[in-house]
Design a protein around this motif. Sequence first.
Motif, short mmCIF file in Angstrom:
data_model
loop_
_atom_site.label_atom_id
_atom_site.label_comp_id
_atom_site.label_asym_id
_atom_site.label_seq_id
_atom_site.Cartn_x
_atom_site.Cartn_y
_atom_site.Cartn_z
N SER A 351 0.55 -1.42 0.15
CA SER A 351 -0.45 0.36 -0.09
C SER A 351 0.97 1.20 -0.14
O SER A 351 0.80 1.83 -0.30
N CYS A 352 1.93 1.22 0.45
CA CYS A 352 2.82 2.00 0.76
C CYS A 352 3.72 2.82 -0.63
O CYS A 352 3.94 3.38 -0.82
N GLY A 353 3.64 1.35 -1.45
CA GLY A 353 4.53 1.79 -2.32
C GLY A 353 2.91 2.27 -3.29
O GLY A 353 3.30 3.30 -4.20
N LEU A 354 2.01 1.73 -3.19
CA LEU A 354 0.96 2.17 -4.29
C LEU A 354 0.59 3.83 -3.46
O LEU A 354 0.76 4.83 -5.17
N LEU A 355 1.17 4.13 -2.62
CA LEU A 355 0.86 5.60 -2.09
C LEU A 355 1.89 6.27 -2.33
O LEU A 355 1.60 7.61 -2.84
N TYR A 356 3.12 5.87 -2.86
CA TYR A 356 4.50 6.35 -3.14
C TYR A 356 4.42 6.51 -4.64
O TYR A 356 4.40 8.28 -4.96
N GLN A 357 3.71 6.40 -5.50
CA GLN A 357 3.53 6.39 -7.08
C GLN A 357 2.49 7.47 -7.25
O GLN A 357 2.37 8.50 -8.03
N TRP A 358 1.44 7.50 -6.30
CA TRP A 358 -0.08 8.29 -6.85
C TRP A 358 0.22 9.08 -5.87
O TRP A 358 -0.19 10.34 -6.78
N SER A 359 1.28 9.93 -4.82
CA SER A 359 1.75 10.72 -4.47
C SER A 359 2.58 11.55 -5.27
O SER A 359 2.91 12.78 -4.82
N ASN A 360 3.67 11.31 -6.16
CA ASN A 360 4.43 11.61 -7.11
C ASN A 360 5.42 12.43 -5.16
O ASN A 360 6.35 12.88 -5.93
N ALA A 361 5.59 11.14 -4.37
CA ALA A 361 6.80 11.67 -3.64
C ALA A 361 8.00 11.23 -3.93
O ALA A 361 8.69 10.33 -4.32
N GLY A 362 8.52 12.98 -4.19
CA GLY A 362 9.74 12.69 -4.75
C GLY A 362 10.28 13.53 -5.68
O GLY A 362 11.60 13.64 -6.20
N LYS A 363 8.84 13.79 -6.24
CA LYS A 363 9.13 14.17 -8.28
C LYS A 363 8.96 15.63 -7.92
O LYS A 363 8.41 16.47 -8.99
N THR A 364 7.67 16.17 -7.01
CA THR A 364 7.01 17.11 -7.27
C THR A 364 7.17 18.12 -5.40
O THR A 364 6.75 16.85 -4.63
N ILE A 365 7.07 18.82 -4.89
CA ILE A 365 7.24 20.04 -4.18
C ILE A 365 6.37 19.29 -3.11
O ILE A 365 6.54 18.71 -1.69
N ILE A 366 4.55 19.57 -3.53
CA ILE A 366 3.57 18.66 -2.13
C ILE A 366 3.74 16.58 -2.36
O ILE A 366 3.09 16.00 -1.26
N GLY A 367 4.91 16.19 -2.97
CA GLY A 367 5.02 14.81 -3.16
C GLY A 367 4.79 13.60 -2.15
O GLY A 367 4.26 13.46 -1.23
N TRP A 368 6.46 14.45 -1.00
CA TRP A 368 6.48 13.83 -0.05
C TRP A 368 5.18 14.69 1.21
O TRP A 368 5.12 13.92 1.74
N THR A 369 4.99 16.09 0.93
CA THR A 369 3.79 16.10 1.86
C THR A 369 2.37 15.38 1.79
O THR A 369 1.94 15.16 3.25
N LEU A 370 2.16 15.07 1.20
CA LEU A 370 0.88 14.25 0.35
C LEU A 370 1.09 13.00 1.33
O LEU A 370 0.66 11.76 1.47
N PHE A 371 2.16 12.56 1.10
CA PHE A 371 2.64 10.86 1.17
C PHE A 371 2.88 11.08 2.70
O PHE A 371 1.89 9.51 3.27
N TRP A 372 3.47 10.94 3.24
CA TRP A 372 3.83 11.13 4.72
C TRP A 372 2.37 11.97 5.80
O TRP A 372 2.18 11.33 7.00
N GLY A 373 2.30 12.86 5.18
CA GLY A 373 0.35 13.26 5.99
C GLY A 373 0.01 12.03 6.06
O GLY A 373 -1.06 12.22 6.49
#
Length: 398
Positions: A351-373
């Motif tokens: 599930s974290c792998g899917l969330l990582y892809q969906w949130s674009n973590a590491g690729k956009t400014i908001i990505g990591w915020t969405l992922f960890w939030g």
Amino acid sequence: MPPGLWNPALPNILETYNALWVIPYATAVGPLVAIFSSLMFTSLADRRIEAQKLLGILTLSGSLFLWLSFSVLSWGWNPWWYVFMQGCNALISAPMWALLTKIALVNTSDPQKKFPLYRVWGTVGWLFAGVLVSWLHLDASAEAGKIGAFVRLGLGGLCFMLPRTPARGEKASNWKQALGLSAFSLFSNRSLRVYFITATLFAIPLAAHYMYAPQLLKQLAEQPQQSDWASELVRWLLPGPTAQMSLGQMTELVAMLIMSWLGARAKVKPLVIIAMLFGVTRFALYAAAGHYGLISLMWLGVALHGPTYTFFSITGQMFVDRRVSEDMRGQAQALLGLMSTSVGHTTGALSCGLLYQWSNAGKTIIGWTLFWGILSISIVLCFAYFVVGYKQRDAQAS
């Protein structure tokens, strides 16, 4: 020490070999294949084989597959071979922590006070391993995993020198007992049931810690940072992301000593609540670090891993040990590992792998915020379930 050499470095190792995409499966395969092997092997320790001998056999046997899993990466094989080899390693190695816990608890005169003092050396080993990897500049090299396999060979020999821990249960009378499935009868106890379910739910978001926190540390280290003496000291002592992940083990040492001081006075509910509050704060700091690009916030969050793990997992191990009969201790610890590590981490990895892809973590400014939030919110829901479901009065009655 062996998992400390490669587990915190895994995301960056896989990225080096163009295999980062496989990390959800690599993280999930171990807990998945361990679901029944853990219960079955610890059932053998409860009923037929001395625990220290079984621990030594499993430790030595899994070393080969651990070495092969990182060798196939350096050989340039398809990353799925890494997943396969780690699955074989986990199939053999899953019961190791449960067996080691049983040996320590059975052979300790005052387990509530002394067990954390024994368990703290696991933290020391992991801490030393993480710092060593960065000092050897192996943060992104498969050699870290190969070294872990050789260290584990030495560990296998030491296991046979542990105190004799004979099987004390009766021989299995049916296939359920032989497979260790009789441990599921513990769900009839409400306090145990609520803790098992909480451990499972809590493990789902926590799977992201070692999956993606090292990658975020690496990204933040590449960005311009404010320089001060404290930051420079951390970078000098802990020069790479693997070493910086060991900040969690440093605070874990302190938390273990606190647990030892509390001893039998340690109450499950307040410590579990504190652990989950730390867990929420940690991921919130990760989200802020990714959003603002501040590695110091990330370091603070990683440091919260210690009390989060200790106050939840170690408290749980001692709690379960108090609540079950002597002939079920190994299986009870394995069931706890099954629910939190196998079921929880498998679900969490995918599930974290899917969330990582969906949130674009590491690729956009908001990505990591969405992922960890989002992961922080999931811990809040887990917190609510435990607070409502666990009754201290029921636990004392049981």
